[in-house]
Design an enzyme around this catalytic site. Structure first.
Site, PDB file in Angstrom:
ATOM      1  CG  ASN A   1      -1.847   1.156   1.340  1.00 12.01           C
ATOM      2  OD1 ASN A   1      -1.592   2.208   0.762  1.00 12.01           O
ATOM      3  ND2 ASN A   1      -2.929   0.981   2.077  1.00 12.01           N
TER       4      ASN A   1
ATOM      5  CE  LYS B   1      -1.937  -0.058   5.872  1.00 12.67           C
ATOM      6  NZ  LYS B   1      -1.890  -1.452   6.320  1.00 12.67           N
TER       7      LYS B   1
ATOM      8  CE  LYS C   1      -4.456   8.876   8.376  1.00 14.05           C
ATOM      9  NZ  LYS C   1      -4.649   8.077   7.175  1.00 14.05           N
TER      10      LYS C   1
ATOM     11  NE  ARG D   1      -0.884   2.849   8.945  1.00 17.08           N
ATOM     12  CZ  ARG D   1      -2.033   3.386   8.543  1.00 17.08           C
ATOM     13  NH1 ARG D   1      -2.125   4.661   8.278  1.00 17.08           N
ATOM     14  NH2 ARG D   1      -3.104   2.632   8.395  1.00 17.08           N
TER      15      ARG D   1
ATOM     16  CG  ASP E   1      -3.819  -6.086   9.581  1.00 16.15           C
ATOM     17  OD1 ASP E   1      -3.795  -5.977   8.341  1.00 16.15           O
ATOM     18  OD2 ASP E   1      -4.823  -6.476  10.200  1.00 16.15           O
TER      19      ASP E   1
HETATM   20  P1  IMP Z   1      -4.503  -3.434   5.716  1.00 13.00           P
HETATM   21  O1  IMP Z   1      -3.647  -3.013   4.570  1.00 13.00           O
HETATM   22  O2  IMP Z   1      -4.866  -4.858   5.727  1.00 13.00           O
HETATM   23  O3  IMP Z   1      -3.906  -2.997   7.032  1.00 13.00           O
HETATM   24  O4  IMP Z   1      -5.885  -2.707   5.487  1.00 13.00           O
HETATM   25  C1  IMP Z   1      -6.289  -1.723   6.277  1.00 13.00           C
HETATM   26  C2  IMP Z   1      -7.556  -1.095   5.724  1.00 13.00           C
HETATM   27  O5  IMP Z   1      -8.135  -0.383   6.814  1.00 13.00           O
HETATM   28  C3  IMP Z   1      -7.271  -0.058   4.644  1.00 13.00           C
HETATM   29  O6  IMP Z   1      -7.385  -0.584   3.367  1.00 13.00           O
HETATM   30  C4  IMP Z   1      -8.341   0.982   4.927  1.00 13.00           C
HETATM   31  O7  IMP Z   1      -9.550   0.601   4.362  1.00 13.00           O
HETATM   32  C5  IMP Z   1      -8.475   0.917   6.440  1.00 13.00           C
HETATM   33  N1  IMP Z   1      -7.508   1.850   7.070  1.00 13.00           N
HETATM   34  C6  IMP Z   1      -6.397   1.556   7.777  1.00 13.00           C
HETATM   35  N2  IMP Z   1      -5.748   2.658   8.168  1.00 13.00           N
HETATM   36  C7  IMP Z   1      -6.463   3.681   7.678  1.00 13.00           C
HETATM   37  C8  IMP Z   1      -6.296   5.097   7.731  1.00 13.00           C
HETATM   38  O8  IMP Z   1      -5.318   5.656   8.280  1.00 13.00           O
HETATM   39  N3  IMP Z   1      -7.243   5.810   7.126  1.00 13.00           N
HETATM   40  C9  IMP Z   1      -8.311   5.270   6.501  1.00 13.00           C
HETATM   41  N4  IMP Z   1      -8.507   3.966   6.392  1.00 13.00           N
HETATM   42  C10 IMP Z   1      -7.588   3.170   6.985  1.00 13.00           C
END
Ligand code: IMP
Length: 194
Positions: free
Chosen positions: A10, A13, A172, A178, A67
């Site tokens: 991502n 991130k 943010k 995070r 995660d």
């Molecule tokens: P991961 O990549 O499996 O950790 O997916 C986390 C998902 O949670 C992301 O795709 C977003 O939909 C949501 N998410 C996690 N962190 C954030 C953030 O900081 N802002 C908005 N959505 C988030």
């Protein structure tokens, strides 16, 4: 200066994490990292699954598995660990639409939600550090703001009177789940001697 490979594909991130740790670590994405299936039942399990997958590829390097997701108590904790694939389509827009319609019957206080970020630092498959960050807010009635990603446009943060999508990256990072997880990681790295 540490060199940390991020177990993520991502780019949003990677930017947020790289920006946060820039004084202490260089944050890199490995081109051969293939995201594993996130079949864990908790943020911690999924962070470990991600870190392990990358650690197997580059056992000598420091890797960070992270995660995260949004938890809405009114919806029994959903979308939770399934945040990125909450709707069938799995795009940010369709996830937001699904969440807003699931919350139509919810009153003001039922719209409370929090983000969680779980981080696991690993080398050679061994956990060196782990930690969690959280931030509480409310789900808006519609999207507001253009920045960020995921659920940011519908996550209202009362202390700043804005949604996460209306904050700069720096703002943010200062208050987000995070950012909070990363400041714990930063403390650990600083103690270890970066
Ligand atoms: P991961 O990549 O499996 O950790 O997916 C986390 C998902 O949670 C992301 O795709 C977003 O939909 C949501 N998410 C996690 N962190 C954030 C953030 O900081 N802002 C908005 N959505 C988030």
């Amino acid at each position: 200066m540490f060199k940390i490979y991020l177990a993520s594909s991502n780019p949003h991130k990677a930017v947020e994490i790289g920006e946060f740790l820039k004084e202490i670590a260089e944050v890199l994405i490995h081109p051969e990292y293939e995201p594993p299936l996130e079949e864990g039942e908790s943020f911690r399990e999924n962070a470990i699954i991600k870190a392990k997958a990358l650690s197997e590829l580059i056992p000598q390097e420091l890797v960070l598995g992270e995660d995260s997701g949004l938890v809405v108590p009114f919806l029994g904790g959903a979308p939770g660990v399934k945040s990125h694939r909450f709707s069938a389509l799995g795009t940010d827009l369709s996830n937001i639409e699904k969440l807003l319609s699931a919350l139509k019957p919810a009153s003001g206080k039922d719209r409370r939600a929090y983000f969680v970020s779980y981080g696991v630092l690993m080398r050679g498959g061994k956990i060196l550090w782990e930690g969690e960050g959280r931030v509480e807010g409310e789900i808006t009635l519609q999207s507001i703001g253009e920045g960020g990603f995921g659920y940011d446009p519908i996550f209202f943060y009362p202390p700043l009177g804005k949604t996460f999508a209306q904050l700069t990256k720096e703002e943010k990072n200062r208050v987000s789940h995070r950012g909070r997880m990363l400041s714990l990681l930063k403390e650990f790295l600083t103690k270890t001697g970066g």
